[in-house]
Design an enzyme around this catalytic site. Structure first.
Site, mmCIF file in Angstrom:
data_model
loop_
_atom_site.group_PDB
_atom_site.id
_atom_site.type_symbol
_atom_site.label_atom_id
_atom_site.label_comp_id
_atom_site.label_asym_id
_atom_site.label_seq_id
_atom_site.Cartn_x
_atom_site.Cartn_y
_atom_site.Cartn_z
ATOM 1 N N ASN A 1 0.828 -1.204 0.000
ATOM 2 C CA ASN A 1 0.000 0.000 0.000
ATOM 3 C C ASN A 1 0.856 1.244 0.000
ATOM 4 O O ASN A 1 1.821 1.369 0.751
ATOM 5 C CB ASN A 1 -0.929 0.004 1.221
ATOM 6 C CG ASN A 1 -1.875 -1.186 1.234
ATOM 7 O OD1 ASN A 1 -1.825 -2.033 2.108
ATOM 8 N ND2 ASN A 1 -2.736 -1.269 0.234
ATOM 9 N N HIS B 1 -7.038 -4.205 2.403
ATOM 10 C CA HIS B 1 -5.850 -3.500 1.920
ATOM 11 C C HIS B 1 -4.990 -4.365 0.997
ATOM 12 O O HIS B 1 -4.338 -3.843 0.086
ATOM 13 C CB HIS B 1 -4.995 -3.033 3.099
ATOM 14 C CG HIS B 1 -5.454 -1.762 3.728
ATOM 15 N ND1 HIS B 1 -6.527 -1.705 4.583
ATOM 16 C CD2 HIS B 1 -4.984 -0.490 3.613
ATOM 17 C CE1 HIS B 1 -6.697 -0.446 4.982
ATOM 18 N NE2 HIS B 1 -5.784 0.307 4.397
ATOM 19 N N ASP C 1 -2.981 -0.457 11.462
ATOM 20 C CA ASP C 1 -3.134 0.859 10.828
ATOM 21 C C ASP C 1 -4.518 1.411 11.161
ATOM 22 O O ASP C 1 -5.184 2.043 10.348
ATOM 23 C CB ASP C 1 -2.944 0.761 9.319
ATOM 24 C CG ASP C 1 -2.724 2.126 8.645
ATOM 25 O OD1 ASP C 1 -2.546 3.132 9.366
ATOM 26 O OD2 ASP C 1 -2.746 2.178 7.409
#
Length: 378
Positions: free
Chosen positions: A207, A238, A259
């Site tokens: 990412n 993700h 995250d």
């Protein structure tokens, strides 16, 4: 003390985990295959090195935010974490660091252990912001030293291709600050050079970084070919499970992070990520344009997701505990062995989280009969 299937660095043992004054003093019992019984699984408490928020609080708000996110995530098995900042104007970053440092120095009760700060930005590539606000800029040593004076920054994410960052990486490595590469448009060669200068890993692998192409391997290619450590977000939004499995074959100590944002542990709705408004819906968090903006992931769900895509429980657990602890140089957490902190995530055979202990103190318990959650601290 606790009885169950204890995951030690040497494998599973069925027996008693004992502690005194917050440290493990003995592990009694015999080697076992935990799939042969229904006793609890006693796992090392989870270590999350990338946490922006939780319980409605965002780290960039300062004030009570660090305490709130630490109290929120401990309910999901996280016993140690790094408060993670975002790209922002200098004054906002400085405020967030000061307030986080105060909670590191005087830890909140009934909460995950605050190990320090992960500074994610502002030293990232403005062309690869992801969900970061547009305040990116190259870093200089004097400015970073001023930030280090405000808070215990243990981990710093930067883009290695920016001017002056080779020198900055070397300086941070000498200071004992772990550097990860991320939010980067860097080439494969620039990623390899960053590792040579002293960077130790990669931030949310795949990412917000240049992807893998067979003639331009990019930052992802540098990670897959050379990294010992990298973090990954296993919320299955993700990163595709197939990409996670590819990374597992390449990066020996790939470890999980959430995250997570203020929306973690909260119902669907509108929340903040730094100065930006984000929406939690259908298990994800997004900006108005649909860009993924952090996650709602918790570490217990990360464990279940890794097991669901084929990892053995012991392997999955070490990627949430021992590997991130080792990456940070913390050898008294992330493992259950004599002398380590008595940080324990107690899970059922079905991988429901039943209780959490931090330093031997029970800070969260689920009533197995009613499946309600209780706070032993109250």
């Amino acid at each position: 003390m606790l009885y169950g299937n204890i995951l030690t660095p040497d494998g599973w043992r069925l027996g008693w985990l004992r502690w005194q004054a917050g440290r493990v003093t003995a592990i009694d019992g015999d080697a076992v295959d935990p799939t042969d019984n229904d006793h609890p699984r006693l796992l090392p408490g989870f270590v999350d090195l990338h946490v922006h928020g939780g319980g409605g609080a965002d780290a960039m708000e300062g004030g009570e935010a660090a305490a709130t996110l630490a109290r929120t995530h401990v309910r999901f098995g996280t016993t140690s974490l790094l408060v993670t900042t975002m790209t922002a104007p200098p004054a906002e970053i400085e405020r967030a660091l000061r307030d986080a440092a105060a909670w590191v120095a005087a830890p909140p009760e009934c909460a995950a252990r605050l190990l320090g700060v992960h500074l994610e930005g502002p030293y990232i590539n403005p062309g690869k912001l992801g969900a970061q606000p547009p305040h990116a800029r190259p870093g200089v040593i004097a400015e970073v030293e001023a930030l280090l004076a405000l808070a215990p920054i243990r981990l710093l994410t930067l883009a290695p291709e920016l001017s002056g960052h080779a020198e900055l990486i070397r300086h941070l490595d000498a200071r004992g600050v772990r550097v990860q590469m991320g939010h980067s448009l860097g080439s494969y060669e620039e990623g390899v050079a960053g590792l040579a200068h002293g960077a130790r890993g990669f931030t949310h692998l795949f990412n917000a970084m240049s992807g893998l192409h067979h003639r331009k391997p990019g930052m992802v290619g540098a990670a897959l070919a050379h990294a010992e450590y990298a973090e990954i977000i296993p919320d299955l939004l993700h990163v595709h499970p197939g990409a996670i499995r590819a990374a597992l074959r390449c990066i020996p100590r790939l470890y999980a992070v959430t995250d997570s944002t203020a929306a973690a542990g909260m119902p669907d709705g509108e929340y903040r990520l730094g100065t930006q408004h984000v929406t939690k819906c259908l298990g994800g968090v997004r900006l108005a344009d649909g860009t993924l903006a952090g996650s709602t992931l918790t570490m217990d769900q990360a464990l279940r997701n890794l097991v669901a895509i084929g990892l053995d429980l012991a392997d999955a657990a070490q990627r949430l505990s021992r590997f991130p602890a080792d990456f940070l140089g913390e050898h008294a957490i992330g493992r259950l062995e004599v002398g380590a902190h008595a940080d324990v995530a107690v899970m059922s055979a079905d991988l429901d989280l039943d209780a959490v202990y931090v330093g031997g103190e029970c800070v969260h318990r689920r009533d197995a009969a009613s499946t309600t959650e209780t706070d032993p601290c109250r």
